[in-house]
Write a protein that holds these residues in place. Structure first.
Motif, short mmCIF file in Angstrom:
data_model
loop_
_atom_site.label_atom_id
_atom_site.label_comp_id
_atom_site.label_asym_id
_atom_site.label_seq_id
_atom_site.Cartn_x
_atom_site.Cartn_y
_atom_site.Cartn_z
N ALA A 177 23.21 75.00 46.23
CA ALA A 177 24.48 74.74 46.92
C ALA A 177 24.26 74.28 48.36
O ALA A 177 24.94 73.36 48.83
N LEU A 216 25.44 70.76 49.95
CA LEU A 216 26.31 70.66 51.13
C LEU A 216 25.63 69.93 52.29
O LEU A 216 26.26 69.15 53.00
N ASN A 256 27.44 79.29 47.45
CA ASN A 256 28.00 78.64 46.26
C ASN A 256 29.51 78.84 46.17
O ASN A 256 30.23 77.93 45.76
N LEU A 278 30.99 76.35 48.45
CA LEU A 278 30.90 75.02 47.84
C LEU A 278 32.00 74.83 46.81
O LEU A 278 32.65 73.77 46.77
#
Length: 288
Positions: free
Chosen positions: A200, A204, A278, A281
């Motif tokens: 994640a 990002l 996560n 995200l």
């Protein structure tokens, strides 16, 4: 002391029945059951006599240890609980089995490990909003058997050669619970709790993949094992979970690793308000 020894020797199956935990007997006095401390569709905890072993975490112990784990309480509270329930239990000492014997009786078998292309697993990763091209660089498909039943899942290899396994229904470890060190030769390292957070953060912030090393703990308990890795880094960035355990561990790590030869930072501000990277995200991509 004799009282404590009696509590340790309460047969695990008696405790499971008291807690209404369904157990499957595979062989005489050997039982399998699902861990109460996580969601799972396959029984991954084995008990025999007064011992249990959690193959999902690679940890286990005696009856008192089980109560500590099951209720997330300390030793004193576990002893008190068992004493209060003592009338329900038999104190006849069970047949003793060493921890090593329990671990040696292999409960799983890995049939195949291959590149990630199964659409079911890819759909699972997409549901987590993880970049699939990044996933293909670090994750594999693992086909395995537990209790002779066949399963498959996303696999993330540890530095011990074991695998963290995830799919829509399961979260477990095949082999010894251990950390994963992504060593690219950089001077800065990011420490995270899970491989989904690792993927994640690269999803990002793609540039960090080429400027940082990564240490994925795979379990917060692995923090006690990673000193030999972290000691070589001038900069250590902690991105542990935004929960009580993560906060307490972050505080301890900052004190420990802010030294004359290294500096450490808590970078959870990057996903402030969310449990982990996560989860942030998922929120960000859902609300685009």
């Amino acid at each position: 002391m004799n009282d404590i020894n009696k509590l340790r020797n309460i047969p695990m199956i008696n405790v499971l029945r008291k807690l209404n935990i369904e157990a499957i007997e595979k062989k005489k006095e050997q039982y399998w059951f699902k861990a109460k401390w996580r969601d799972e569709s396959t029984a991954s905890v084995k008990c025999e006599g007064n011992l249990y072993y959690d193959f999902g975490e690679g940890l286990g112990g005696n009856t008192i240890d089980f109560i500590i784990k099951c209720f997330s309480i300390d030793f004193v509270q576990a002893v008190k609980w068992l004493r209060n329930e003592s009338n329900s239990f038999s104190f006849d000492p069970p047949k003793q089995n060493s921890f090593s014997e329990l671990k040696k009786k292999k409960s799983y078998c890995i049939d195949n490990v291959q590149q990630l292309h199964n659409h079911v697993l890819i759909d699972y990763l997409k549901s987590r909003r993880l970049n699939i091209e990044v996933c293909k660089r670090y994750l594999v498909e693992v086909y395995y058997r537990v209790n002779e039943k066949k399963y498959f899942g996303v696999g993330f290899k540890t530095n011990k050669g074991s695998y963290e396994i995830r799919n829509k229904y399961a979260k477990l470890a095949l082999g010894q619970k251990w950390f994963t060190w992504i060593n690219n030769g950089h001077k800065s390292i990011i420490v995270l709790e899970s491989f989904s957070d690792f993927i994640a953060i690269i999803t990002l912030y793609p540039k960090c993949e080429k400027s940082k090393d990564f240490l994925v703990l795979n379990s917060l308990s692995m923090l006690s094992k990673v000193d030999e890795v972290l000691i070589s880094y001038p900069e250590i960035l902690f991105a542990l979970d935004n929960d009580t355990a993560g906060s307490n561990s972050s505080e301890k790590c900052l004190k420990k690793w802010n030294t004359d030869i290294s500096s450490s930072k808590d970078i959870r501000r990057l996903f402030e308000g969310f449990k982990d990277v996560n989860e942030y995200l998922l929120y960000k991509y859902t609300n685009l």
